[in-house]
Scaffold this active site. Sequence first.
Site, PDB file in Angstrom:
ATOM      1  N   ASP A 106       3.895 -20.441  32.643  1.00 41.25           N
ATOM      2  CA  ASP A 106       4.562 -19.563  31.677  1.00 41.25           C
ATOM      3  C   ASP A 106       6.069 -19.686  31.838  1.00 41.25           C
ATOM      4  O   ASP A 106       6.587 -19.722  32.959  1.00 41.25           O
ATOM      5  CB  ASP A 106       4.110 -18.109  31.905  1.00 41.25           C
ATOM      6  N   ILE A 107       6.770 -19.728  30.723  1.00 42.04           N
ATOM      7  CA  ILE A 107       8.229 -19.910  30.765  1.00 42.04           C
ATOM      8  C   ILE A 107       8.946 -18.645  31.260  1.00 42.04           C
ATOM      9  O   ILE A 107      10.081 -18.713  31.738  1.00 42.04           O
ATOM     10  CB  ILE A 107       8.750 -20.324  29.359  1.00 42.04           C
TER      11      ILE A 107
ATOM     12  N   GLU B 107       2.306 -11.973  21.666  1.00 39.93           N
ATOM     13  CA  GLU B 107       3.541 -12.577  21.142  1.00 39.93           C
ATOM     14  C   GLU B 107       3.246 -13.923  20.477  1.00 39.93           C
ATOM     15  O   GLU B 107       3.753 -14.204  19.391  1.00 39.93           O
ATOM     16  CB  GLU B 107       4.521 -12.770  22.316  1.00 39.93           C
ATOM     17  N   VAL B 108       2.452 -14.743  21.123  1.00 37.18           N
ATOM     18  CA  VAL B 108       2.169 -16.089  20.594  1.00 37.18           C
ATOM     19  C   VAL B 108       0.773 -16.086  19.976  1.00 37.18           C
ATOM     20  O   VAL B 108      -0.215 -15.757  20.647  1.00 37.18           O
ATOM     21  CB  VAL B 108       2.277 -17.153  21.703  1.00 37.18           C
TER      22      VAL B 108
ATOM     23  N   HIS C  96      -4.579 -17.570  24.391  1.00 41.26           N
ATOM     24  CA  HIS C  96      -4.207 -18.021  25.729  1.00 41.26           C
ATOM     25  C   HIS C  96      -4.672 -17.013  26.757  1.00 41.26           C
ATOM     26  O   HIS C  96      -4.684 -15.806  26.517  1.00 41.26           O
ATOM     27  CB  HIS C  96      -2.696 -18.240  25.859  1.00 41.26           C
TER      28      HIS C  96
HETATM   29  P1  DGP Z   1       1.512 -12.930  24.954  1.00 39.06           P
HETATM   30  O1  DGP Z   1       2.311 -11.657  24.854  1.00 39.06           O
HETATM   31  O2  DGP Z   1       0.216 -12.722  25.636  1.00 39.06           O
HETATM   32  O3  DGP Z   1       1.372 -13.612  23.598  1.00 39.06           O
HETATM   33  O4  DGP Z   1       2.352 -13.892  25.912  1.00 39.06           O
HETATM   34  C1  DGP Z   1       2.977 -15.073  25.517  1.00 39.06           C
HETATM   35  C2  DGP Z   1       3.532 -15.751  26.747  1.00 39.06           C
HETATM   36  O5  DGP Z   1       3.971 -17.041  26.361  1.00 39.06           O
HETATM   37  C3  DGP Z   1       4.725 -15.058  27.387  1.00 39.06           C
HETATM   38  O6  DGP Z   1       4.362 -14.696  28.732  1.00 39.06           O
HETATM   39  C4  DGP Z   1       5.832 -16.106  27.411  1.00 39.06           C
HETATM   40  C5  DGP Z   1       5.108 -17.390  27.130  1.00 39.06           C
HETATM   41  N1  DGP Z   1       5.869 -18.358  26.352  1.00 39.06           N
HETATM   42  C6  DGP Z   1       6.484 -18.137  25.166  1.00 39.06           C
HETATM   43  N2  DGP Z   1       7.071 -19.260  24.728  1.00 39.06           N
HETATM   44  C7  DGP Z   1       6.808 -20.218  25.669  1.00 39.06           C
HETATM   45  C8  DGP Z   1       7.155 -21.593  25.781  1.00 39.06           C
HETATM   46  O7  DGP Z   1       7.831 -22.189  24.925  1.00 39.06           O
HETATM   47  N3  DGP Z   1       6.713 -22.240  26.892  1.00 39.06           N
HETATM   48  C9  DGP Z   1       5.964 -21.620  27.859  1.00 39.06           C
HETATM   49  N4  DGP Z   1       5.585 -22.346  28.898  1.00 39.06           N
HETATM   50  N5  DGP Z   1       5.618 -20.322  27.777  1.00 39.06           N
HETATM   51  C10 DGP Z   1       6.051 -19.637  26.691  1.00 39.06           C
END
Ligand code: DGP
Length: 128
Positions: free
Chosen positions: A35-36, A105-106, A110
């Site tokens: 996770d970023i 968020e995404v 996941h």
């Molecule tokens: P959620 O709220 O469950 O949708 O969490 C989305 C997660 O995705 C959050 O912990 C940050 C991560 N994230 C967002 N953008 C990126 C990215 O570009 N790369 C990576 N590795 N993680 C990301």
Amino acid sequence: MAYVYDPANIFARILRGEIPNDTVLETAHTLAFRDIRPQAPLHVLVIPKGPYVTFDHFAAEASEAEIMDFMRTSARVCEMVGAAPGQGGGGYRAISNAGEAGVQEVQHYHLHILGGRMLGRMIPREQA
Ligand code: DGP
């Protein structure tokens, strides 16, 4: 109401190779990467390569091969990063946020695998 998958979401872009990622493990149907914005010393995301929006969407509509691969890959990740209690690891929490109440968020399904420290209660008592 049917799920609508937006192929412009950030994880779809990662899967297409448009954005780099710190891969932990990749298989035919699944990708696991760091996770970023880690919320614990260990924070890995496991995603299916197919276009699924949420856990329930994936569980209802993915093929058996995709589901099997996702579950087995998640287990291998837990073992690889030293989190699986049955393999001498320190434990972890597997979370999937969905929709508005889940604060997703995404919009690509996941599984968060978090660990590396004491995580506390899943949801603080006062917020339940
Ligand atoms: P959620 O709220 O469950 O949708 O969490 C989305 C997660 O995705 C959050 O912990 C940050 C991560 N994230 C967002 N953008 C990126 C990215 O570009 N790369 C990576 N590795 N993680 C990301």
